[in-house]
Design a protein around this motif. Structure first.
Motif, mmCIF file in Angstrom:
data_model
loop_
_atom_site.group_PDB
_atom_site.id
_atom_site.type_symbol
_atom_site.label_atom_id
_atom_site.label_comp_id
_atom_site.label_asym_id
_atom_site.label_seq_id
_atom_site.Cartn_x
_atom_site.Cartn_y
_atom_site.Cartn_z
ATOM 1 N N PHE A 73 20.040 -30.395 -75.211
ATOM 2 C CA PHE A 73 19.136 -29.431 -74.586
ATOM 3 C C PHE A 73 18.078 -28.900 -75.544
ATOM 4 C CE2 PHE A 73 23.323 -29.143 -72.585
ATOM 5 C CZ PHE A 73 22.986 -29.441 -71.283
ATOM 6 N N ALA A 74 18.089 -29.360 -76.785
ATOM 7 C CA ALA A 74 17.181 -28.829 -77.808
ATOM 8 C C ALA A 74 15.792 -29.442 -77.668
ATOM 9 C CB ALA A 74 17.733 -29.104 -79.199
ATOM 10 N N CYS A 75 14.812 -28.582 -77.503
ATOM 11 C CA CYS A 75 13.429 -29.020 -77.353
ATOM 12 C C CYS A 75 12.529 -28.197 -78.272
ATOM 13 C CB CYS A 75 12.971 -28.833 -75.908
ATOM 14 S SG CYS A 75 13.953 -29.782 -74.740
ATOM 15 N N VAL A 76 11.424 -28.791 -78.669
ATOM 16 C CA VAL A 76 10.443 -28.090 -79.490
ATOM 17 C C VAL A 76 9.077 -28.176 -78.829
ATOM 18 C CG1 VAL A 76 11.659 -28.408 -81.682
ATOM 19 C CG2 VAL A 76 10.054 -30.132 -80.913
ATOM 20 N N PHE A 77 8.281 -27.132 -79.043
ATOM 21 C CA PHE A 77 6.906 -27.147 -78.546
ATOM 22 C C PHE A 77 6.039 -27.920 -79.524
ATOM 23 C CE2 PHE A 77 8.467 -23.450 -76.255
ATOM 24 C CZ PHE A 77 7.948 -23.702 -74.994
ATOM 25 N N VAL A 78 5.196 -28.782 -78.985
ATOM 26 C CA VAL A 78 4.282 -29.569 -79.804
ATOM 27 C C VAL A 78 2.880 -29.337 -79.270
ATOM 28 C CG1 VAL A 78 3.636 -31.890 -80.538
ATOM 29 C CG2 VAL A 78 6.038 -31.321 -80.207
ATOM 30 N N ASP A 79 1.983 -28.993 -80.171
ATOM 31 C CA ASP A 79 0.577 -28.751 -79.843
ATOM 32 C C ASP A 79 0.411 -27.694 -78.752
ATOM 33 O OD1 ASP A 79 -0.536 -30.362 -81.708
ATOM 34 O OD2 ASP A 79 -0.841 -32.070 -80.385
ATOM 35 N N THR A 80 -0.719 -27.120 -78.746
ATOM 36 C CA THR A 80 -1.107 -26.194 -77.684
ATOM 37 C C THR A 80 -2.475 -26.632 -77.187
ATOM 38 O OG1 THR A 80 -2.081 -24.705 -79.321
ATOM 39 C CG2 THR A 80 0.184 -24.243 -78.635
ATOM 40 N N PRO A 81 -2.752 -26.379 -75.941
ATOM 41 C CA PRO A 81 -4.086 -26.760 -75.443
ATOM 42 C C PRO A 81 -5.161 -26.057 -76.271
ATOM 43 C CG PRO A 81 -2.652 -26.106 -73.636
ATOM 44 C CD PRO A 81 -1.934 -25.782 -74.902
ATOM 45 N N THR A 82 -6.188 -26.789 -76.599
ATOM 46 C CA THR A 82 -7.265 -26.236 -77.419
ATOM 47 C C THR A 82 -8.587 -26.382 -76.701
ATOM 48 O OG1 THR A 82 -7.586 -28.353 -78.524
ATOM 49 C CG2 THR A 82 -6.068 -26.801 -79.568
ATOM 50 N N PHE A 94 9.097 -31.249 -76.322
ATOM 51 C CA PHE A 94 9.654 -32.578 -76.524
ATOM 52 C C PHE A 94 11.078 -32.455 -77.048
ATOM 53 C CE2 PHE A 94 5.180 -33.182 -76.364
ATOM 54 C CZ PHE A 94 5.020 -34.407 -75.740
ATOM 55 N N TRP A 95 11.904 -33.441 -76.645
ATOM 56 C CA TRP A 95 13.313 -33.455 -77.015
ATOM 57 C C TRP A 95 13.438 -33.723 -78.502
ATOM 58 C CZ3 TRP A 95 17.159 -37.876 -75.866
ATOM 59 C CH2 TRP A 95 18.470 -37.435 -76.071
ATOM 60 N N ILE A 96 14.262 -32.950 -79.171
ATOM 61 C CA ILE A 96 14.366 -33.038 -80.626
ATOM 62 C C ILE A 96 14.962 -34.363 -81.102
ATOM 63 C CG2 ILE A 96 16.630 -31.961 -80.941
ATOM 64 C CD1 ILE A 96 14.857 -30.238 -83.077
ATOM 65 N N GLN A 101 9.920 -38.317 -75.997
ATOM 66 C CA GLN A 101 10.428 -37.973 -74.661
ATOM 67 C C GLN A 101 10.191 -36.490 -74.385
ATOM 68 O OE1 GLN A 101 11.833 -39.889 -72.170
ATOM 69 N NE2 GLN A 101 11.656 -37.984 -71.049
ATOM 70 N N GLN A 102 9.429 -36.215 -73.302
ATOM 71 C CA GLN A 102 9.225 -34.822 -72.912
ATOM 72 C C GLN A 102 10.533 -34.233 -72.408
ATOM 73 O OE1 GLN A 102 5.911 -34.197 -70.253
ATOM 74 N NE2 GLN A 102 4.706 -33.619 -72.028
ATOM 75 N N CYS A 103 10.691 -32.950 -72.686
ATOM 76 C CA CYS A 103 11.930 -32.267 -72.321
ATOM 77 C C CYS A 103 12.141 -32.252 -70.812
ATOM 78 C CB CYS A 103 11.884 -30.831 -72.829
ATOM 79 S SG CYS A 103 13.018 -30.596 -74.168
ATOM 80 N N PHE A 104 13.365 -32.595 -70.434
ATOM 81 C CA PHE A 104 13.809 -32.553 -69.041
ATOM 82 C C PHE A 104 12.901 -33.349 -68.110
ATOM 83 C CE2 PHE A 104 15.305 -28.656 -71.128
ATOM 84 C CZ PHE A 104 16.654 -28.961 -71.115
ATOM 85 N N GLN A 105 12.366 -34.421 -68.635
ATOM 86 C CA GLN A 105 11.581 -35.371 -67.852
ATOM 87 C C GLN A 105 12.243 -36.735 -68.007
ATOM 88 O OE1 GLN A 105 8.798 -34.424 -66.052
ATOM 89 N NE2 GLN A 105 9.259 -32.360 -66.771
ATOM 90 N N GLY A 106 12.225 -37.536 -66.990
ATOM 91 C CA GLY A 106 12.744 -38.895 -67.074
ATOM 92 C C GLY A 106 14.213 -38.940 -67.450
ATOM 93 N N TYR A 107 14.535 -39.842 -68.368
ATOM 94 C CA TYR A 107 15.939 -40.044 -68.719
ATOM 95 C C TYR A 107 16.552 -38.819 -69.399
ATOM 96 C CZ TYR A 107 15.065 -40.958 -73.710
ATOM 97 O OH TYR A 107 14.725 -40.860 -75.029
#
Length: 131
Positions: A73-82, A94-96, A101-107
């Motif tokens: 369940f560990a995810c980190v934020f990557v980039d912010t809209p600029t 994104f999954w650590i 792999q984006q968090c809680f998306q797809g597999y």
């Protein structure tokens, strides 16, 4: 499709303690059987030894198992809209274990909820209730 490498590693980390526990219990059972041939012992002594060994293995490996399960369940934020002229390459969580792999998306969602939640219930709730 094939199972992603991050999931294979997670499954490996989750299976190693179980395999070690089975091997330990088989070895101890074999030793007890060999000793029983030479000198009869009471059956409850063997059961006590096996249960004691199983408890030690479980308590040694529970922290790493729980850490691995929480890692699902560990995810980190990557980039912010600029704003212009800058551009964020990858926005979101994104999954650590697999930063592609984006968090809680797809597999990730399937494995986190299908494997992670039941294992959290088993490893985090059952031992305290059993004690």
């Amino acid at each position: 499709g094939t199972v992603p490498m991050a999931i294979r590693k997670t499954l490996f980390y989750l299976c190693v303690p179980v395999v070690l526990l089975v091997v330990l219990l088989l070895v101890q059972g074999g030793i007890a059987h060999c000793r029983a041939c030479c000198k009869p012992t009471h059956g409850f002594q063997l059961l006590d030894r096996l249960l004691g060994s199983a408890m030690v293995v479980v308590f040694v490996f529970i922290p790493s198992l729980v850490r691995t399960i929480f890692g699902l369940f560990a995810c980190v934020f990557v980039d912010t809209p600029t704003t212009e002229p800058y551009c964020a390459a990858a926005v979101g969580r994104f999954w650590i274990f697999d930063m592609d792999q984006q968090c809680f998306q797809g597999y990730h969602a399937r494995w986190a909820f299908g494997l992670g939640v039941p294992l959290l219930v088993v490893l985090c709730l059952v031992p305290p209730v059993a004690i």
